[in-house]
Design an enzyme around this catalytic site. Sequence first.
Site, PDB file in Angstrom:
ATOM      1  N   HIS A 149       3.953   5.966  10.769  1.00  0.00           N
ATOM      2  CA  HIS A 149       3.207   5.769   9.767  1.00  0.00           C
ATOM      3  C   HIS A 149       2.733   7.305   9.381  1.00  0.00           C
ATOM      4  CE1 HIS A 149       0.384   4.446   6.472  1.00  0.00           C
ATOM      5  NE2 HIS A 149       0.406   3.494   6.939  1.00  0.00           N
ATOM      6  N   GLU A 159       7.046   6.751   5.520  1.00  0.00           N
ATOM      7  CA  GLU A 159       7.177   6.014   7.259  1.00  0.00           C
ATOM      8  C   GLU A 159       8.348   5.640   7.493  1.00  0.00           C
ATOM      9  OE1 GLU A 159       3.985   2.964   6.365  1.00  0.00           O
ATOM     10  OE2 GLU A 159       3.187   4.086   4.726  1.00  0.00           O
TER      11      GLU A 159
HETATM   12  O1  LIG Z   1      -5.411   0.931   6.063  1.00  0.00           O
HETATM   13  P1  LIG Z   1      -4.365   0.519   6.968  1.00  0.00           P
HETATM   14  O2  LIG Z   1      -4.426  -0.555   7.975  1.00  0.00           O
HETATM   15  O3  LIG Z   1      -4.280   1.732   8.076  1.00  0.00           O
HETATM   16  O4  LIG Z   1      -3.163   0.710   6.363  1.00  0.00           O
HETATM   17  C1  LIG Z   1      -2.655   1.371   5.284  1.00  0.00           C
HETATM   18  C2  LIG Z   1      -1.252   1.254   4.586  1.00  0.00           C
HETATM   19  O5  LIG Z   1      -0.247   1.222   5.421  1.00  0.00           O
HETATM   20  C3  LIG Z   1       0.988   0.871   4.647  1.00  0.00           C
HETATM   21  O6  LIG Z   1       1.546   1.956   4.169  1.00  0.00           O
HETATM   22  C4  LIG Z   1       1.217  -0.037   4.078  1.00  0.00           C
HETATM   23  O7  LIG Z   1       2.319  -0.524   3.202  1.00  0.00           O
HETATM   24  C5  LIG Z   1      -0.187  -0.347   3.018  1.00  0.00           C
HETATM   25  O8  LIG Z   1      -0.198  -1.457   2.338  1.00  0.00           O
HETATM   26  C6  LIG Z   1      -1.703  -0.146   3.582  1.00  0.00           C
HETATM   27  O9  LIG Z   1      -2.506   0.056   2.952  1.00  0.00           O
END
Ligand SMILES: O=P(O)(O)OC[C@H]1O[C@H](O)[C@H](O)[C@@H](O)[C@@H]1O
Length: 284
Positions: free
Chosen positions: A159, A258
Amino acid sequence: MQLSPSVTIARCESGLEYLQVNSPLCQARIFLQGAQLTEYTPANQKPLIWVSSEEDYQEGKSIRGGIPICWPWFGVHQNPEWPIHGVARVSLWRAEEVKEEQDAIRISLSLPMAQVDKTYWPHNTKLEVEYVLSDKQLEVRLTNTNLGDSPVQLTQALHSYLPTPDITQTSVDGLQGAQYIEFGEGPFEQQEVVHFGRETDMVYSDAKPLQRIRTPDGTIEVARENSRSCVLWNPWVDKSQRLSNFADDEYHKMLCLEAANVLDDKVELAAQQSHTLATIIRWG
Ligand SMILES: O=P(O)(O)OC[C@H]1O[C@H](O)[C@H](O)[C@@H](O)[C@@H]1O
């Protein structure tokens, strides 16, 4: 503690341990929690990795920035009570090996399965990550091996949080022609280069293996191996206010691209089989 000429192990104020790379090739930092890289700056170039100014590095809490490893599922699990993006990013990994070569530093870590609650992952598998850090690029290789006798399935992502001085002057090239779903809708076809002017949370399937992110500071190239899917994310105004460890205006300065194995691209491992998801990030 010195592990090799350029790599030391240290502890931040909150107590979390990290490996610090100070080499003529690059500067980098990898936390043992989540095996999470939070810094990579190739020699004489700008940082390639973004971390929130509000991050306070707490035990058991995901670090907002760097490259969280989402495993063994990406996003919200079908059991919505289970943690988003799986458990690897908040588990304590073990540093396995640091190798200094002439033109790269290799650091590998593994996730001891005793750290992982069997409710979430009852399977007999091995999970390792290798970082290959040079003065040109950062390579991240995440390997799953099925040590058991029956097949195993999982989804995952590297990510990556990437920096930009201004998201409104940033674009992503190389996704054209790919199908995506967003906010549970789609699939749609990506027609154009992507620009940012709203919350963006696209999950692409069958995307080309290289994207170019054009920012006012230069072009960031993000390549993927053994990954047909990828995710493009910027929380924009409203979601920024809800995110943990994230300042309200920080969506201006970052985006995530990602490398993933999600949707139809999930990893299916036969008994004794391995799979390596990789992403390679560099200034273009
Ligand atoms: O806040 P987190 O759990 O780290 O997730 C952060 C982000 O991750 C990814 O990119 C998902 O597609 C998003 O929908 C999410 O908001």
